[in-house]
Design a protein around this motif. Structure first.
Motif, PDB file in Angstrom:
ATOM      1  N   ARG A 161      35.199  13.755  28.435  1.00 14.67           N
ATOM      2  CA  ARG A 161      36.600  14.164  28.605  1.00 14.67           C
ATOM      3  C   ARG A 161      36.824  14.178  30.121  1.00 14.67           C
ATOM      4  O   ARG A 161      36.518  15.154  30.797  1.00 14.67           O
ATOM      5  CB  ARG A 161      36.810  15.569  28.023  1.00 14.67           C
ATOM      6  CG  ARG A 161      38.269  16.006  27.978  1.00 14.67           C
ATOM      7  CD  ARG A 161      39.056  15.319  26.903  1.00 14.67           C
ATOM      8  NE  ARG A 161      38.645  15.782  25.570  1.00 14.67           N
ATOM      9  CZ  ARG A 161      39.139  15.325  24.437  1.00 14.67           C
ATOM     10  NH1 ARG A 161      40.094  14.404  24.448  1.00 14.67           N
ATOM     11  NH2 ARG A 161      38.688  15.771  23.280  1.00 14.67           N
ATOM     12  N   HIS A 202      30.146   9.499  17.231  1.00 15.91           N
ATOM     13  CA  HIS A 202      30.155  10.690  18.090  1.00 15.91           C
ATOM     14  C   HIS A 202      31.118  11.738  17.565  1.00 15.91           C
ATOM     15  O   HIS A 202      32.046  11.425  16.819  1.00 15.91           O
ATOM     16  CB  HIS A 202      30.585  10.296  19.502  1.00 15.91           C
ATOM     17  CG  HIS A 202      32.007   9.825  19.578  1.00 15.91           C
ATOM     18  ND1 HIS A 202      33.076  10.672  19.754  1.00 15.91           N
ATOM     19  CD2 HIS A 202      32.543   8.584  19.473  1.00 15.91           C
ATOM     20  CE1 HIS A 202      34.200   9.969  19.760  1.00 15.91           C
ATOM     21  NE2 HIS A 202      33.914   8.698  19.589  1.00 15.91           N
ATOM     22  N   ALA A 203      30.856  12.972  17.985  1.00 18.44           N
ATOM     23  CA  ALA A 203      31.743  14.067  17.610  1.00 18.44           C
ATOM     24  C   ALA A 203      32.789  14.138  18.731  1.00 18.44           C
ATOM     25  O   ALA A 203      32.612  13.542  19.791  1.00 18.44           O
ATOM     26  CB  ALA A 203      30.964  15.374  17.530  1.00 18.44           C
ATOM     27  N   THR A 204      33.870  14.845  18.476  1.00 18.32           N
ATOM     28  CA  THR A 204      34.933  14.969  19.483  1.00 18.32           C
ATOM     29  C   THR A 204      34.516  15.970  20.555  1.00 18.32           C
ATOM     30  O   THR A 204      34.166  17.109  20.244  1.00 18.32           O
ATOM     31  CB  THR A 204      36.231  15.470  18.822  1.00 18.32           C
ATOM     32  OG1 THR A 204      36.590  14.557  17.791  1.00 18.32           O
ATOM     33  CG2 THR A 204      37.359  15.547  19.843  1.00 18.32           C
ATOM     34  N   LYS A 217      42.602  11.170  26.076  1.00 19.92           N
ATOM     35  CA  LYS A 217      41.522  10.524  25.324  1.00 19.92           C
ATOM     36  C   LYS A 217      40.302  10.352  26.221  1.00 19.92           C
ATOM     37  O   LYS A 217      40.428   9.972  27.384  1.00 19.92           O
ATOM     38  CB  LYS A 217      41.953   9.138  24.819  1.00 19.92           C
ATOM     39  CG  LYS A 217      42.970   9.178  23.694  1.00 19.92           C
ATOM     40  CD  LYS A 217      42.833   7.944  22.794  1.00 19.92           C
ATOM     41  CE  LYS A 217      42.738   6.658  23.608  1.00 19.92           C
ATOM     42  NZ  LYS A 217      42.555   5.477  22.728  1.00 19.92           N
ATOM     43  N   TRP A 243      31.642  16.848  27.182  1.00 19.41           N
ATOM     44  CA  TRP A 243      31.171  15.562  26.653  1.00 19.41           C
ATOM     45  C   TRP A 243      30.319  15.749  25.412  1.00 19.41           C
ATOM     46  O   TRP A 243      29.838  16.851  25.136  1.00 19.41           O
ATOM     47  CB  TRP A 243      30.366  14.812  27.721  1.00 19.41           C
ATOM     48  CG  TRP A 243      29.178  15.554  28.234  1.00 19.41           C
ATOM     49  CD1 TRP A 243      29.151  16.452  29.265  1.00 19.41           C
ATOM     50  CD2 TRP A 243      27.837  15.487  27.729  1.00 19.41           C
ATOM     51  NE1 TRP A 243      27.877  16.942  29.432  1.00 19.41           N
ATOM     52  CE2 TRP A 243      27.039  16.364  28.508  1.00 19.41           C
ATOM     53  CE3 TRP A 243      27.222  14.759  26.696  1.00 19.41           C
ATOM     54  CZ2 TRP A 243      25.674  16.549  28.282  1.00 19.41           C
ATOM     55  CZ3 TRP A 243      25.858  14.931  26.467  1.00 19.41           C
ATOM     56  CH2 TRP A 243      25.097  15.816  27.264  1.00 19.41           C
ATOM     57  N   VAL A 256      30.458  10.495  25.421  1.00 16.76           N
ATOM     58  CA  VAL A 256      31.912  10.409  25.341  1.00 16.76           C
ATOM     59  C   VAL A 256      32.372  11.550  26.239  1.00 16.76           C
ATOM     60  O   VAL A 256      32.116  12.720  25.938  1.00 16.76           O
ATOM     61  CB  VAL A 256      32.397  10.650  23.895  1.00 16.76           C
ATOM     62  CG1 VAL A 256      33.901  10.428  23.801  1.00 16.76           C
ATOM     63  CG2 VAL A 256      31.670   9.705  22.957  1.00 16.76           C
ATOM     64  N   ASP A 273      38.035  20.038  24.932  1.00 16.58           N
ATOM     65  CA  ASP A 273      39.259  19.615  25.613  1.00 16.58           C
ATOM     66  C   ASP A 273      39.255  19.746  27.129  1.00 16.58           C
ATOM     67  O   ASP A 273      40.150  19.251  27.801  1.00 16.58           O
ATOM     68  CB  ASP A 273      40.453  20.399  25.063  1.00 16.58           C
ATOM     69  CG  ASP A 273      40.853  19.898  23.687  1.00 16.58           C
ATOM     70  OD1 ASP A 273      40.975  18.679  23.531  1.00 16.58           O
ATOM     71  OD2 ASP A 273      41.016  20.738  22.778  1.00 16.58           O
ATOM     72  N   ARG A 319      35.710   2.758  22.358  1.00 18.83           N
ATOM     73  CA  ARG A 319      34.392   2.570  21.757  1.00 18.83           C
ATOM     74  C   ARG A 319      34.141   1.159  21.213  1.00 18.83           C
ATOM     75  O   ARG A 319      35.045   0.548  20.646  1.00 18.83           O
ATOM     76  CB  ARG A 319      34.256   3.580  20.611  1.00 18.83           C
ATOM     77  CG  ARG A 319      32.933   3.617  19.918  1.00 18.83           C
ATOM     78  CD  ARG A 319      33.024   4.441  18.644  1.00 18.83           C
ATOM     79  NE  ARG A 319      33.822   3.752  17.635  1.00 18.83           N
ATOM     80  CZ  ARG A 319      33.316   2.937  16.707  1.00 18.83           C
ATOM     81  NH1 ARG A 319      32.011   2.742  16.659  1.00 18.83           N
ATOM     82  NH2 ARG A 319      34.079   2.334  15.837  1.00 18.83           N
TER      83      ARG A 319
END
Length: 226
Positions: free
Chosen positions: A177, A152-154, A183, A162, A175, A157, A147
């Motif tokens: 996955r 952003h939130a996670t 990551k 995203w 973001v 998995d 980044r």
DNA sequence: GCGACAG
DNA sequence: ATCTTGTCGC
């Protein structure tokens, strides 16, 4: 390829920042794509303790023979003396000149270009993918490994999960996955395409590794491994 | 003034 | 980005 209207790349940080604000106004975030037949991946590496900049472009045929199995149509490397130090937010002034020179050596003309770095997910909305897209006048999308700005939130998995990357009320990217248990990557449109489309292509180009194939192969070539 | 900070 | 061997895990 044609010679885009180059500006002076060796600018003082303050002048470079002002130029970015100007150029950001020219970035198009509406889809304006031709039918995709070739997708290029771009990345920059360094040699000689950083004195030499090495730009790599890899062109892949679309669609892939089988899911995740892309055919490499062409690949080129361009080396030149490094001109600028790395300054967060001003990455394009260090990498784009070499990338443009590499594209000049390219015989194939891709309809979409994936760049290792941010598109509009940048403080002034002009990451390396956007800057390169403007000068190539081609659709570009940025896929970064980390980044630069935004919150952003996670994401979940599972591969494909995203979450939006936000800068205040503005959505500047996602973001993603790209691989389960690894990551996530940061996807943002560079030029001539929308965020949903950028996400679609980044996902469509995923193989079994963290990075999409275009960027992964260019990464290897730029680091003189591939 | 104190962090954060693509590659 | 780059300098670097082995090693943990699917």
């Amino acid at each position: 390829m044609s010679n885009p209207p180059l500006h002076d790349w060796n600018l003082a940080p303050k002048a470079a920042i002002e130029l970015q604000k100007q150029l950001a106004g020219r970035v198009e975030l509406e889809d304006r794509l031709e039918r995709i037949r070739h997708i290029a991946g771009v990345d920059i590496g360094f040699e000689e303790s950083g004195d030499i900049t090495r730009a790599a472009v890899v062109v892949l045929a679309w669609p892939p023979a089988a899911p995740g199995e892309f055919e490499v149509v062409e690949q080129v490397v361009h080396r030149e003396p490094t001109r600028m130090p790395y300054i967060p937010g001003l990455l394009s002034f260090r990498e784009v000149p070499a990338a443009l020179a590499a594209f000049d050596k390219l015989t194939t003309k891709p309809e979409l270009v994936m760049v290792d770095g941010q598109g509009i997910a940048h403080p002034r909305r002009l990451g390396v993918a956007s800057h390169l897209g403007l000068w190539l006048d081609l659709p570009t999308t940025g896929v970064a490994k980390s980044r630069l700005c935004g919150r952003h939130a996670t994401p979940g998995d599972e591969r494909g999960d995203w979450m939006p990357l936000m800068d205040g009320e503005e959505t500047i990217g996602v973001v993603l996955r790209s691989r389960t248990g690894v990551k996530p990557v940061f996807v943002s449109p560079g030029h001539r395409l929308s965020l949903p489309t950028a996400l679609e292509w980044a996902t469509a180009c995923l193989g079994r590794t963290k990075l999409p194939e275009p960027t992964r192969l260019a990464d290897r070539l730029a680091s003189r491994r591939g």
